[in-house]
Design an enzyme around this catalytic site. Structure first.
Site, mmCIF file in Angstrom:
data_model
loop_
_atom_site.group_PDB
_atom_site.id
_atom_site.type_symbol
_atom_site.label_atom_id
_atom_site.label_comp_id
_atom_site.label_asym_id
_atom_site.label_seq_id
_atom_site.Cartn_x
_atom_site.Cartn_y
_atom_site.Cartn_z
ATOM 1 N N ASP A 38 34.733 18.380 -1.441
ATOM 2 C CA ASP A 38 34.277 18.775 -2.768
ATOM 3 C C ASP A 38 35.082 17.978 -3.788
ATOM 4 O O ASP A 38 36.160 17.473 -3.483
ATOM 5 C CB ASP A 38 34.499 20.286 -3.002
ATOM 6 C CG ASP A 38 33.550 20.859 -4.050
ATOM 7 O OD1 ASP A 38 32.561 21.519 -3.658
ATOM 8 O OD2 ASP A 38 33.779 20.626 -5.254
ATOM 9 N N ASN A 90 25.054 18.943 0.794
ATOM 10 C CA ASN A 90 24.807 20.166 0.031
ATOM 11 C C ASN A 90 25.268 20.062 -1.421
ATOM 12 O O ASN A 90 24.752 20.776 -2.277
ATOM 13 C CB ASN A 90 25.514 21.337 0.742
ATOM 14 C CG ASN A 90 25.661 22.546 -0.157
ATOM 15 O OD1 ASN A 90 24.702 23.283 -0.386
ATOM 16 N ND2 ASN A 90 26.858 22.744 -0.713
ATOM 17 N N TYR A 155 16.573 16.971 -12.216
ATOM 18 C CA TYR A 155 16.882 17.734 -10.991
ATOM 19 C C TYR A 155 15.682 17.733 -10.048
ATOM 20 O O TYR A 155 15.828 17.466 -8.843
ATOM 21 C CB TYR A 155 17.258 19.160 -11.390
ATOM 22 C CG TYR A 155 17.704 20.060 -10.252
ATOM 23 C CD1 TYR A 155 18.895 19.824 -9.575
ATOM 24 C CD2 TYR A 155 16.948 21.170 -9.879
ATOM 25 C CE1 TYR A 155 19.322 20.672 -8.552
ATOM 26 C CE2 TYR A 155 17.371 22.021 -8.864
ATOM 27 C CZ TYR A 155 18.559 21.764 -8.201
ATOM 28 O OH TYR A 155 18.965 22.612 -7.191
ATOM 29 N N THR A 190 24.095 32.205 -7.359
ATOM 30 C CA THR A 190 25.348 31.445 -7.278
ATOM 31 C C THR A 190 25.770 31.094 -8.720
ATOM 32 O O THR A 190 24.993 31.291 -9.651
ATOM 33 C CB THR A 190 25.166 30.116 -6.498
ATOM 34 O OG1 THR A 190 24.472 29.173 -7.334
ATOM 35 C CG2 THR A 190 24.403 30.291 -5.201
HETATM 36 N N1 LIG Z 1 21.730 28.172 -6.449
HETATM 37 C C1 LIG Z 1 20.435 27.956 -6.326
HETATM 38 O O1 LIG Z 1 19.596 28.775 -6.756
HETATM 39 C C2 LIG Z 1 19.940 26.718 -5.627
HETATM 40 C C3 LIG Z 1 18.563 26.607 -5.425
HETATM 41 C C4 LIG Z 1 18.069 25.476 -4.788
HETATM 42 C C5 LIG Z 1 18.935 24.492 -4.356
HETATM 43 N N2 LIG Z 1 20.272 24.616 -4.565
HETATM 44 C C6 LIG Z 1 21.119 23.532 -4.109
HETATM 45 O O2 LIG Z 1 22.112 24.033 -3.242
HETATM 46 C C7 LIG Z 1 23.270 23.199 -3.307
HETATM 47 C C8 LIG Z 1 24.507 24.063 -3.519
HETATM 48 O O3 LIG Z 1 24.345 24.758 -4.761
HETATM 49 P P1 LIG Z 1 25.200 26.054 -5.168
HETATM 50 O O4 LIG Z 1 24.254 26.984 -5.819
HETATM 51 O O5 LIG Z 1 26.048 26.503 -4.036
HETATM 52 O O6 LIG Z 1 26.061 25.416 -6.345
HETATM 53 P P2 LIG Z 1 27.640 25.429 -6.620
HETATM 54 O O7 LIG Z 1 27.765 24.918 -8.010
HETATM 55 O O8 LIG Z 1 28.232 26.749 -6.241
HETATM 56 O O9 LIG Z 1 28.152 24.321 -5.573
HETATM 57 C C9 LIG Z 1 27.966 22.948 -5.761
HETATM 58 C C10 LIG Z 1 29.234 22.251 -5.343
HETATM 59 O O10 LIG Z 1 29.034 20.820 -5.443
HETATM 60 C C11 LIG Z 1 30.241 20.271 -5.933
HETATM 61 N N3 LIG Z 1 30.027 18.988 -6.593
HETATM 62 C C12 LIG Z 1 29.359 18.767 -7.766
HETATM 63 N N4 LIG Z 1 29.456 17.476 -8.115
HETATM 64 C C13 LIG Z 1 30.182 16.856 -7.143
HETATM 65 C C14 LIG Z 1 30.634 15.516 -6.954
HETATM 66 N N5 LIG Z 1 30.375 14.551 -7.852
HETATM 67 N N6 LIG Z 1 31.346 15.218 -5.843
HETATM 68 C C15 LIG Z 1 31.638 16.197 -4.937
HETATM 69 N N7 LIG Z 1 31.252 17.486 -5.078
HETATM 70 C C16 LIG Z 1 30.536 17.809 -6.171
HETATM 71 C C17 LIG Z 1 30.756 21.301 -6.934
HETATM 72 O O11 LIG Z 1 32.136 21.139 -7.225
HETATM 73 C C18 LIG Z 1 30.408 22.609 -6.252
HETATM 74 O O12 LIG Z 1 31.498 23.117 -5.483
HETATM 75 C C19 LIG Z 1 23.005 22.190 -4.438
HETATM 76 O O13 LIG Z 1 22.555 20.969 -3.905
HETATM 77 C C20 LIG Z 1 21.891 22.854 -5.230
HETATM 78 O O14 LIG Z 1 21.109 21.927 -5.933
HETATM 79 C C21 LIG Z 1 20.799 25.714 -5.190
#
Ligand SMILES: NC(=O)c1ccc[n+]([C@@H]2O[C@H](COP(=O)([O-])OP(=O)(O)OC[C@H]3O[C@@H](n4cnc5c(N)ncnc54)[C@H](O)[C@@H]3O)[C@@H](O)[C@H]2O)c1
Length: 263
Positions: A38, A90, A155, A190
């Site tokens: 991360d 992810n 996105y 989240t």
């Molecule tokens: N939460 C939702 O409703 C949802 C829905 C569909 C898809 N997603 C996808 O699921 C995945 C996880 O999302 P989440 O809800 O757990 O979000 P989150 O914000 O809790 O986790 C995302 C993580 O990615 C890390 N990150 C961001 N930019 C980065 C970089 N440049 N280098 C390294 N790490 C980086 C962040 O520090 C964070 O810990 C994402 O790809 C998101 O698009 C989430």
């Protein structure tokens, strides 16, 4: 059939986040060695400490929008754990604003983390996996990559891109023992979606559009991810599994033949 990942080396990006953390927890429980990465070093260390796992967990702080750092990661993990069996792309981020308000730099930043990083990591992982004879890539896309949503141009475009990247990798490298599949979560509770839950109109809209009449929790994403990471999916390549309670299956509010109202 439960997924057994005993001895497998699994790299999870965005591991400090809500969904990434749950993926790491379940991979550990399935017996894997888990490489957590991360950009947020403190949150990553906190999450790794919380998970325990001792020598089956390693942390790698990296900014995946930096091509050099992303490219180096698969080899660092292989060196640490002796192999790289599974890559879970992810990590992600998104802005929410009308297309006319998105600056080109902002657009590029979203594509950098949501689409280019999975490409760069896959490009570095595939040769290692091919040399081993097998390897699995699981991309965390989004239902926003399957259907258009207002105020999410960058996105949605990035997530649609990662779905097509998934299919191209499967088609191009399947014969070298590479699997590449994706999941497309719907609304997960989240930090990324915190804004939805502060607002009754948003939660009502989510319920109205989801056949299951609810949103999901991060630990509900891990079942399909583990399935795609394990050997139970060995003849599954190039697919995307929506995990959205049926949102993108159809138009839940639209009735071609409305039923008579109950008196
Ligand atoms: N939460 C939702 O409703 C949802 C829905 C569909 C898809 N997603 C996808 O699921 C995945 C996880 O999302 P989440 O809800 O757990 O979000 P989150 O914000 O809790 O986790 C995302 C993580 O990615 C890390 N990150 C961001 N930019 C980065 C970089 N440049 N280098 C390294 N790490 C980086 C962040 O520090 C964070 O810990 C994402 O790809 C998101 O698009 C989430």
């Amino acid at each position: 059939m439960t997924t057994d990942l005993t001895g497998k080396s699994v790299l999870v990006t965005g591991a400090a986040g809500a969904i990434g953390g749950e993926i790491c927890r379940s991979a550990l429980a399935a017996g894997a060695k888990v490489a957590m990465t991360d950009i947020d070093a403190d949150a990553l260390e906190r999450r790794a400490t919380e998970l325990g796992g001792e020598d089956r967990v390693a942390t790698f702080t990296a900014d995946l929008t930096d091509d050099e750092q992303a490219t180096a990661l698969p080899a660092r993990v292989a060196q640490r754990f002796g192999a790289l069996d599974v890559l879970v792309n992810n990590a992600g981020a998104r802005g929410v604003k009308p297309l006319l308000d998105i600056e080109p730099d902002e657009w590029r930043r979203t594509l950098d983390i949501d689409l280019t990083a999975p490409f760069v990591l896959s490009k570095a992982a595939i040769p290692l996996m091919a040399e081993q004879g097998r390897g699995k890539i699981v991309n965390v896309a989004s239902m926003a990559g399957l259907a258009a949503f207002r105020d999410r141009a960058a996105y949605s475009a990035a997530k649609a891109g990662v779905i097509m990247l998934t299919k191209v990798i499967a088609v191009e490298y399947g014969e070298q023992g590479i699997w590449c599949n994706a999941v497309a979560p719907g609304v997960v509770e989240t930090p990324m979606t915190a804004g939805y839950f502060a607002d009754d109109d948003s939660t009502a809209s989510i319920r109205a559009n989801t056949p299951m009449r609810r949103w999901c929790q991060p630990d509900e994403i891990v079942g399909p991810v583990l399935y795609l990471a394990g050997s139970g999916s060995d003849f599954v390549n190039g697919i995307v599994i929506p995990i959205d309670g049926g949102w993108t299956a159809g138009y839940v509010g639209a009735e071609l033949s409305p039923r008579p109202k109950q008196k």
